[in-house]
Design an enzyme around this catalytic site. Structure first.
Site, short mmCIF file in Angstrom:
data_model
loop_
_atom_site.label_atom_id
_atom_site.label_comp_id
_atom_site.label_asym_id
_atom_site.label_seq_id
_atom_site.Cartn_x
_atom_site.Cartn_y
_atom_site.Cartn_z
CG ASP A 47 -1.96 1.00 1.29
OD1 ASP A 47 -2.42 1.40 0.21
OD2 ASP A 47 -2.36 1.39 2.40
CG HIS A 48 -0.47 4.86 0.18
ND1 HIS A 48 -0.88 5.82 -0.70
CD2 HIS A 48 -1.58 4.47 0.85
CE1 HIS A 48 -2.18 6.02 -0.55
NE2 HIS A 48 -2.64 5.20 0.36
CD GLU A 66 -3.37 8.33 -4.51
OE1 GLU A 66 -3.19 7.26 -3.90
OE2 GLU A 66 -3.61 9.41 -3.95
CG HIS A 82 -5.31 8.16 3.42
ND1 HIS A 82 -4.60 8.79 2.43
CD2 HIS A 82 -5.53 6.91 2.97
CE1 HIS A 82 -4.41 7.95 1.42
NE2 HIS A 82 -4.96 6.80 1.73
N GLY A 83 -7.73 8.61 7.11
CA GLY A 83 -7.88 8.94 8.52
C GLY A 83 -9.32 9.02 8.99
CG HIS A 139 -6.22 4.80 -1.75
ND1 HIS A 139 -5.10 4.41 -1.07
CD2 HIS A 139 -6.16 4.21 -2.97
CE1 HIS A 139 -4.38 3.62 -1.85
NE2 HIS A 139 -5.00 3.47 -3.00
CB SER A 144 -12.30 4.24 7.31
OG SER A 144 -11.36 3.20 7.38
CB ILE A 153 -11.37 -0.43 4.95
CG1 ILE A 153 -12.48 0.02 3.97
CG2 ILE A 153 -11.83 -0.29 6.40
CD1 ILE A 153 -13.66 -0.89 3.88
CG ASP A 154 -5.17 1.31 8.09
OD1 ASP A 154 -5.36 0.52 9.04
OD2 ASP A 154 -4.11 1.94 7.97
#
Ligand code: G3H
Ligand code: 13P
Ligand code: ZN
Length: 316
Positions: free
Chosen positions: A81-82, A133, A179-180, A210, A213, A254-255
């Site tokens: 990932d990334h 990306e 993200h986050g 991406h 979540s 999803i992280d």
């Protein structure tokens, strides 16, 4: 069974999305496999650069190899990932990963193309597939002018040119997520208009979302009651996943949600059991809660129940 993301995308495209879940340790790995096997879903394990460095990349690889034996019915891809270029090359050489993501999205377009092309050439020569990306996730706040925020989203014409020039196998697009745990401050959401324009220019080409979540409000509430400070955390509406899947989104990352489950379980556990100092009871609770989260998420993604059909495709 480890397969490539390409095989999973072929099965899912236009119908449902494959869940791509980040892991860092043994407990996450166990919960992840249990949840996917229980819900009969194919899935993608994502390993970030930070996860590789958390203990040792070999530890995480060994845990996944062991899980593959413990859960022989599971079908999954192992994905970086990334990645930066050096990490992608290291993963390609390792022989363990089935796909890598090269993230040069912060670089100017031409540099992103050139870097991605070098990774694609090396990966394809070794039988791996590549995600890249284009566009910039995150930070699209309400006070930002529409023209400014549009500039951060993926440009559909550039997306087509990027894919044609790099030969990449899937593309992460910026369509309004970040993200986050703090994705939106107000009424912002997914830009289905942009997604639809990308799909028109890249029909049948797998797109990746991406920052997906959903930051369940019940998790946030329980974390805050148990002493956390996550006021205002907000995520993507997971009832929109299938709409995105129909527009070509085949992988959904999803992280953060997994971290929230971890945080809630451990905060509540030690409040309820202040005498406890053993790591196993809380670890067991987390594995069960994470498995339950994954199984429910796969229903939202539409991937639940597709395991046998994917097995028939990849083993024939
Ligand atoms: O998109 C990033 C993932 O959430 C991984 O996060 O780099 O802290 O492991 P990390
Ligand atoms: P979240 O922070 O929304 O979980 O996104 C994870 C991600 O995109 C990993 O690449
Ligand atoms: Zn990401």
């Amino acid at each position: 069974m480890i397969v490539t993301t390409k095989e999973l995308f072929k099965a899912a495209y236009g119908k449902y999305a494959i869940g791509a879940y980040n892991i860092n340790n043994l407990e996450q790995c166990m919960g992840l496999f249990r949840g996917n096997v229980q819900s009969k879903a194919p899935f993608i394990i994502q390993i970030s650069k930070g996860a590789r460095a958390y203990t040792d990349k070999l530890m995480l690889e060994a845990i996944i190899r062991a899980a593959d034996k413990v859960f022989p019915e599971a079908i999954f891809a192992v994905h970086l990932d990334h990645g930066d270029e050096a990490t992608c090359m290291d993963c390609i050489k390792s022989g363990f990963y089935s796909s890598v993501m090269i993230d040069a999205s912060s670089k100017p377009f031409e540099e992103n193309v050139a870097t991605t092309k070098r990774v694609v050439d090396a990966a394809h020569a070794a039988g791996l597939v590549v995600e890249a990306e284009l566009g910039q996730l995150g930070g699209v706040e309400e006070h930002v002018q529409v023209s400014e925020s549009e500039a951060k989203l993926t440009n559909p014409d550039q997306a087509k040119e990027f894919v044609e020039r790099t030969g990449v196998d899937s593309l992460a697009c910026a369509i309004g997520t970040s993200h986050g745990a703090f994705k939106f401050t107000g009424t912002q959401g997914l830009h289905f208009d942009v997604l639809s324009e990308i799909q028109k220019r890249l029909p049948n080409f797998p797109l990746v979302m991406h920052g997906s979540s959903s930051v369940p409000q019940e998790e946030v509430r329980r974390i805050n009651i148990a002493g956390g400070k996550l006021a205002g955390a907000k995520g993507v509406d997971d009832n929109q996943f299938l709409q995105a899947a129909k527009l070509g989104v085949t992988k959904i990352n999803i992280d953060t949600d997994g971290r929230l489950v971890w945080c809630r379980v451990h905060r509540e556990h030690f409040i309820l059991h202040p005498e406890d100092f053993d790591l196993r009871p809380a670890g067991k609770e987390f594995m069960a809660a994470y498995a339950e989260f994954i199984a429910a998420k796969n229903v939202k993604l539409g991937s639940a129940g597709h395991l046998d059909e994917v097995r028939a495709m990849v083993t024939k």
